[in-house]
Design a protein around this motif. Sequence first.
Motif, PDB file in Angstrom:
ATOM      1  N   ILE A  15     -19.462 -22.209  12.203  1.00  0.00           N
ATOM      2  CA  ILE A  15     -18.048 -22.441  11.900  1.00  0.00           C
ATOM      3  C   ILE A  15     -17.402 -21.174  11.337  1.00  0.00           C
ATOM      4  O   ILE A  15     -18.056 -20.333  10.728  1.00  0.00           O
ATOM      5  N   SER A  52     -13.588 -28.683  10.385  1.00  0.00           N
ATOM      6  CA  SER A  52     -14.166 -29.774  11.171  1.00  0.00           C
ATOM      7  C   SER A  52     -15.620 -30.020  10.819  1.00  0.00           C
ATOM      8  O   SER A  52     -16.245 -30.942  11.343  1.00  0.00           O
ATOM      9  N   SER A  53     -16.165 -29.222   9.911  1.00  0.00           N
ATOM     10  CA  SER A  53     -17.557 -29.368   9.507  1.00  0.00           C
ATOM     11  C   SER A  53     -17.802 -30.711   8.838  1.00  0.00           C
ATOM     12  O   SER A  53     -16.973 -31.221   8.074  1.00  0.00           O
ATOM     13  N   GLU A  54     -18.965 -31.278   9.100  1.00  0.00           N
ATOM     14  CA  GLU A  54     -19.367 -32.505   8.409  1.00  0.00           C
ATOM     15  C   GLU A  54     -19.407 -32.299   6.901  1.00  0.00           C
ATOM     16  O   GLU A  54     -19.196 -33.236   6.119  1.00  0.00           O
ATOM     17  N   ARG A  64     -16.176 -20.673  21.285  1.00  0.00           N
ATOM     18  CA  ARG A  64     -16.515 -22.096  21.349  1.00  0.00           C
ATOM     19  C   ARG A  64     -17.887 -22.324  21.964  1.00  0.00           C
ATOM     20  O   ARG A  64     -18.651 -23.182  21.506  1.00  0.00           O
ATOM     21  N   SER A  89      -6.080 -25.256   6.644  1.00  0.00           N
ATOM     22  CA  SER A  89      -7.043 -24.441   7.381  1.00  0.00           C
ATOM     23  C   SER A  89      -6.403 -23.144   7.850  1.00  0.00           C
ATOM     24  O   SER A  89      -5.218 -23.105   8.190  1.00  0.00           O
ATOM     25  N   ASP A 121     -13.056 -20.141   9.898  1.00  0.00           N
ATOM     26  CA  ASP A 121     -11.774 -20.792   9.642  1.00  0.00           C
ATOM     27  C   ASP A 121     -10.630 -20.179  10.441  1.00  0.00           C
ATOM     28  O   ASP A 121      -9.542 -19.935   9.909  1.00  0.00           O
ATOM     29  N   PHE A 152      -8.771 -32.652   8.828  1.00  0.00           N
ATOM     30  CA  PHE A 152      -9.800 -33.307   9.644  1.00  0.00           C
ATOM     31  C   PHE A 152     -10.509 -34.353   8.792  1.00  0.00           C
ATOM     32  O   PHE A 152     -10.493 -35.537   9.085  1.00  0.00           O
ATOM     33  N   ALA A 153     -11.147 -33.890   7.704  1.00  0.00           N
ATOM     34  CA  ALA A 153     -11.871 -34.812   6.826  1.00  0.00           C
ATOM     35  C   ALA A 153     -10.910 -35.795   6.175  1.00  0.00           C
ATOM     36  O   ALA A 153     -11.193 -36.990   6.090  1.00  0.00           O
ATOM     37  N   ALA A 186      -9.826 -38.396   8.592  1.00  0.00           N
ATOM     38  CA  ALA A 186     -10.901 -39.314   8.934  1.00  0.00           C
ATOM     39  C   ALA A 186     -11.026 -40.456   7.931  1.00  0.00           C
ATOM     40  O   ALA A 186     -11.342 -41.591   8.298  1.00  0.00           O
ATOM     41  N   ALA A 195     -16.132 -33.312   5.378  1.00  0.00           N
ATOM     42  CA  ALA A 195     -16.016 -34.764   5.264  1.00  0.00           C
ATOM     43  C   ALA A 195     -16.871 -35.290   4.112  1.00  0.00           C
ATOM     44  O   ALA A 195     -16.470 -36.215   3.394  1.00  0.00           O
ATOM     45  N   GLY A 239     -17.120 -23.846  15.818  1.00  0.00           N
ATOM     46  CA  GLY A 239     -15.961 -24.702  15.584  1.00  0.00           C
ATOM     47  C   GLY A 239     -15.159 -24.193  14.399  1.00  0.00           C
ATOM     48  O   GLY A 239     -15.551 -23.234  13.722  1.00  0.00           O
TER      49      GLY A 239
END
Length: 305
Positions: free
Chosen positions: A187, A220-222, A196, A105, A189, A293-294, A297, A225, A216
């Motif tokens: 979002i 960290s974006s869904e 925030r 990132s 990067d 992050f993803a 997880a 993931a 964000g």
Amino acid sequence: MPFDATKMKDWQIAAEAEKNMPTPEEYIDLLGLEKEELIPFGRTPRVDFLKVMERAKDKADGKYIEVTAITPTPLGEGKTTATMGLLEGLGKRGQNVGGCIRQPSGGPTMNIKGSAAGGGNALLIPMTEFSLGLTGDINDIMNAHNLAMVALNARMQHEYNYDDAKLAERNLKRLDIDAKNVEMGWIMDFAAQGLRNIIIGLGGKMDGFLMQSKTGIAVSSELMAILAVAKDLPDLRERLGKIVVAYNKHGDPVTTADLEVDGAMCAWMRNTINPTLCCTVEHQPCFVHAGPFANIAIGQSSIIA
């Protein structure tokens, strides 16, 4: 080891190793790829790995080594360094070896961590491309994610400005989104603490819907993931449509499919499904796919790669 890591900085080791890095054309022969399975992108091509997996589906499986950790620090934990070292060590012993790591990132890269390419001789190259966007996966995810936020705020603006009859003229139905119960934010990067918590929609009736929002870091974006667990493009498309962006005033979820933006999001992410081909300083091949992050997880970089 090919270079003296006690005297050379990481970028110097990378620069020397990159002088003899295999070209995309050489990788076709080295990895036994078909020409159409390599997607040109400078010296870091993408690989249409779904095609490769289909072609090689009847071949015996190799052995899989998982490298993970549970004790994060501001400077990382050493997962990438350990992975690069394993690739180089197994390659030195004559094993047919390859790996996969996540793309770094821009937030950590531009703050205290620097590159996330490993260190010393246990390093991924080309280091500059790897550290600064590579083939654009994170940028595609930012566009897809922020497009959903544009669609959400635009829908809230329309529902505030128009009655149901006017909405119907625009082929829209009232979703009755609760401005106090929005899950998604914007979002970028970078680690932009000042963004925030933000207020958007200042101005007139045609300048968006006035509401509190948030920003964000991109990885960290869904969506990141989802990329990490998607098995192919149709699976990615289906999963993107199930993202909950907000809730209505009755507490029911409002999804990207409700906003009719999921198809366009998938269009932005169509190329992210293909991993990018890089290598170690000793030129063992290594995929780069999905992002941090993803990968933490789910315990690995991506299902595909």
